[in-house]
Design an enzyme around this catalytic site. Structure first.
Site, short mmCIF file in Angstrom:
data_model
loop_
_atom_site.label_atom_id
_atom_site.label_comp_id
_atom_site.label_asym_id
_atom_site.label_seq_id
_atom_site.Cartn_x
_atom_site.Cartn_y
_atom_site.Cartn_z
N GLY A 31 0.76 -1.24 0.05
CA GLY A 31 -0.01 -0.07 0.09
C GLY A 31 0.91 1.37 -0.12
O GLY A 31 0.42 2.33 -0.60
N GLU B 42 1.77 1.91 -3.47
CA GLU B 42 0.61 2.27 -4.30
C GLU B 42 0.13 3.78 -3.91
O GLU B 42 -0.28 4.51 -4.79
CB GLU B 42 -0.52 1.41 -3.77
CG GLU B 42 -0.48 -0.01 -4.43
CD GLU B 42 -1.56 -0.89 -3.94
OE1 GLU B 42 -1.59 -1.11 -2.99
OE2 GLU B 42 -2.02 -1.69 -4.91
N GLU C 143 2.52 -8.40 -1.73
CA GLU C 143 1.36 -8.98 -1.42
C GLU C 143 1.14 -10.41 -1.72
O GLU C 143 0.75 -11.09 -0.94
CB GLU C 143 0.22 -8.13 -1.93
CG GLU C 143 -0.27 -6.79 -1.47
CD GLU C 143 0.84 -5.57 -1.88
OE1 GLU C 143 1.62 -5.93 -2.61
OE2 GLU C 143 0.47 -4.64 -1.54
#
Ligand SMILES: NC(=O)c1ccc[n+]([C@@H]2O[C@H](COP(=O)([O-])OP(=O)(O)OC[C@H]3O[C@@H](n4cnc5c(N)ncnc54)[C@H](O)[C@@H]3O)[C@@H](O)[C@H]2O)c1
Length: 704
Positions: free
Chosen positions: A101, A104, A124
């Protein structure tokens, strides 16, 4: 504004700083803080905004304690939308590791800069998941579909310069002064009137994707991923990135992410993630136990194991002395080490100068006098108790006080070995797995008298050489090999009961094992088990037991090394092929022994092979040989290539239901006899109480 995220205006640049130690995980307060700061910056005098982090790293991922709980607002996608829609350019300034994240978040920013030591990545997949906040849609738009596929399905981080070459970051700032570098880069962007670059505005030219690209990627990954589904879903997301507008692609990514979060595969992988970290902790050891310094190591025996173990230490810069019986054996050992390093260099995994450095750290001797000063000795000579005792008595005389004396024995009694010295408190088991420089598991065997600081030191040094450590008490075969007994036995019994070798191995490989047990025996050499059985007096007197393995050895079929065993092998490619001769022989033997052959389903094969593992695992728990059921899972994942997507044998048992496992074991007991199928009292108890091994672990980890 939340305390963990601050915002300040420095001249015409707004600076958002995240400060959520230790790794700036994307907890709800962080998401909310960033969102508020972005909104604030829209209304002030800033002309551009920098998003950076305090502490040792940029945002290193999601807060995984939030997994499985109801989502807390604002969700990450909302924060990313706010960043992307900012009317002023937002520049991510990356140091440490921008992972998951965290990375991201940077992809929603308009520009990314990083210090040279930074890394970015989407790990992930290692938890059976996919990047669920746009990673699969934005990475292919800036780095291309192939690079995105490699990056997201491997989960491996990419260093800053390579990330720049791939288009993942825009600028590598000079020096390690990130904020100063980021400010000067941002000023430059403002002055040059740089546009608001949004990755979402890029369209991937689908004509650049070869026909069949996604299908062949799926096929290739399925082979590697052994029962994991995340890789396949990642391919689906990348396909969506090519074929759909970004908003639809993002919806697809969310759907598939949700599927994975709720999948048994990801649950198993998350279980192993935590289990691995738990296994490193010894329950009754004080946290502040002093460690003994380990600056030099001696390895006794430069055979299959000794050479690999020596490499583990040289790889982290610790000098090693290899001790052998004579010059010839020593030279053979050292040359195998050199050859192994050369292969690593050939594969491009190690620069040649590093190889020389590492080889330079490994010296050899045939004289025990040369190891009087080392801090740790690991014995890896032949598997013979008398020889090991003799060697430990010699080590006791030769080594300095306080040196740790470890044995790599697979089965022998560590306490008996310790008693051959006058310092049993310094003796411990360090059970590596073959090939020792590759396999991640280290079983640390705690003898009756092993000192606490010896254990703590060995666990720490194991971690330093890149191993996953699990603690075992002394018993025959420790955790892993002790459990394996019934697995190999049933694989052979199943042949007499009606299976072909290919059926048995096929069922287990279909489950996700890297190699079925019969093919594995062929690889290790059927003569090895044969010889080991000869010395055992504890085996039931049953003509069916290991019948086929014994017959094959007596026919000269030792497995791969003689070109045939349970299978025949193509001399050139080593490809295994079914052998009609073996299949006929099995039938003949079954007739002679009056065993009625029948069709056996794959599920039955799995139960016959795995339930002995689980039952023995339960006995190992009730005897206190392993600290936790989850440690046993760690042993099987990292030492025996049990598929991580199944979470290890004990987690697998929990997922089948202990009541079902227990009932089946009782059924096998009634059918095949008590000498093989003797249900563990702990398993019976948990089955009756409707509990799992995970619950058993939890009850024992709670403060008393
Ligand atoms: N091979 C495996 O898969 C494996 C896995 C885990 C543990 N182990 C254990 O590791 C140990 C070594 O196994 P291996 O497969 O490497 O055996 P190996 O036969 O390949 O090597 C043993 C080496 O020890 C040397 N040696 C014998 N006596 C010695 C002495 N007195 N001083 C110094 N060197 C001496 C021999 O010359 C030989 O090179 C055994 O206890 C075995 O059970 C083996």
């Amino acid at each position: 504004m939340s305390q963990v995220v601050s915002y300040e205006l420095q001249a015409n640049i707004g600076i958002i700083t995240v400060n959520n130690p230790p790794v700036n995980a994307l907890a709800q307060v962080v998401r909310e803080g960033i969102l508020n700061a972005v909104n604030t910056a829209q209304k002030d005098a800033s002309e551009a905004i920098i998003l950076c982090c305090d502490g040792r790293t940029f945002i290193a991922g999601a807060d995984i304690t939030e997994f499985g709980k109801p989502p807390k607002e604002p969700g990450l996608p909302d924060v990313l939308t706010a960043i992307e829609n900012s009317t002023k350019p937002i520049v991510a300034a990356i140091h440490g590791t921008a992972l998951g994240g965290g990375f991201e978040v940077t992809l929603a920013c308009h520009y990314r800069c990083a210090v040279a030591s930074a890394k970015v990545g989407l790990p992930e997949v290692k938890l059976g998941l996919l990047p669920g906040a746009g990673g699969t849609q934005r990475v292919p738009r800036i780095a291309g579909v192939q690079a995105a596929l490699d990056m997201i399905t491997s989960g491996n981080p990419v260093p800053a310069q390579k990330a720049k070459d791939m288009g993942l970051v825009d600028e590598v700032v000079e020096g390690e002064e990130l904020l100063a570098g980021a400010i000067s880069y941002t000023k430059h962007l403002i002055e040059s009137g740089a546009p608001l670059k949004r990755i979402r505005d890029i369209t991937i030219d689908s004509s650049t994707i070869e026909a069949g690209f996604f299908e062949s990627a799926r096929e290739r990954l399925a082979k590697r991923a052994r029962g994991q589904i995340a890789q396949d879903r990642i391919v689906s997301c990348l396909q969506a990135a090519v074929e759909l507008p970004i908003d639809e692609g993002l919806i697809r990514e969310r759907e598939l992410f949700k599927e994975l979060v709720n999948s048994p595969e990801s649950a198993a992988m998350r279980h192993i993630f935590f289990a691995e970290r738990q296994a490193a902790k010894i329950k009754d050891l004080a946290k502040d136990t002093a460690l003994r310094p380990i600056k030099s190591v001696a390895i006794l025996g430069g055979g299959t194991m000794g050479g690999g173990i020596a490499m583990c230490f040289a790889n982290v810069g610790i000098p090693v002395i290899l001790v052998e019986i004579n010059d010839e054996a020593l030279e053979r050992g050292l040359s195998i080490v050199r050859k192994n390093y050369a292969i690593t260099v050939q594969k491009g995994k190690l620069p040649a100068d590093k190889m020389e450095q590492r080889i330079g750290l490994i010296s050899g001797t045939t004289d025990y006098g040369d190891i009087s000063d080392v801090d740790l000795v690991i014995e890896a000579v032949f598997e013979n108790l008398d020889l090991k005792k003799e060697i430990f008595a010699k080590l006791d005389a030769a080594c300095k006080p306080g040196a740790i004396l470890a044995t790599n024995t697979s089965y022998q009694d560590v306490d008996a070995i310790a008693e051959a010295t006058a310092r049993p408190e310094d003796v411990v088991g360090m059970h590596f797995f073959s090939p020792a420089n590759v396999m991640k598991l280290l079983e640390v065997v705690r003898g009756e008298k092993t000192a606490d600081d010896v254990l703590a030191t060995v666990m720490q040094i194991g971690k330093k050489i890149g191993k996953v450590c699990a603690l075992s008490r002394v018993c025959y075969g420790f955790i892993g090999n002790r459990m394996l007994g019934g697995y190999g036995r049933e694989a052979q019994m199943l042949l007499l009961d009606g299976c072909t070798p290919a059926q048995v191995d096929g069922a287990l490989e279909g489950f996700g094992m890297a190699m079925g047990p019969l093919a594995m025996s062929d690889l290790a050499g059927l003569d090895v088990g044969y010889k080991a059985r000869q010395g055992r007096t504890d085996l039931p007197d049953d003509p069916k037991l290991y019948r086929m393995g014994t017959m094959l050895v007596e026919m000269g079929r030792y497995g791969q090394k003689t070109g045939s065993g349970f299978y025949q092998y193509d001399p050139e490619t080593r490809r295994r092929m079914s052998d009609p001769e073996v299949e006929a022989l099995i039938k003949e033997e079954a007739d002679k022994l009056n065993v009625e052959q029948a069709h056996i389903s794959d599920d039955e094969i799995l139960a016959r092979c795995f339930y002995p593992l689980i039952n023995e695992g339960a006995k190992i728990l009730e005897e206190g040989i392993a600290q936790r059921a989850s440690d046993i899972d760690v042993v099987y994942i990292y030492g025996y290539a049990f598929p991580v997507a199944k979470g290890g044998p004990m987690h697998y048992a929990d997922s089948v239901g202990l009541k079902n496992v227990h009932e089946k074991i009782c059924e096998f007991r009634d059918k095949y006899g008590e000498q093989y199928w003797n249900p563990s009292p702990l398993l019976k108890q948990l089955a009756e109480e409707g509990k799992t091994f995970a619950q058993w672990d939890k009850e024992r980890s709670a403060p008393q």
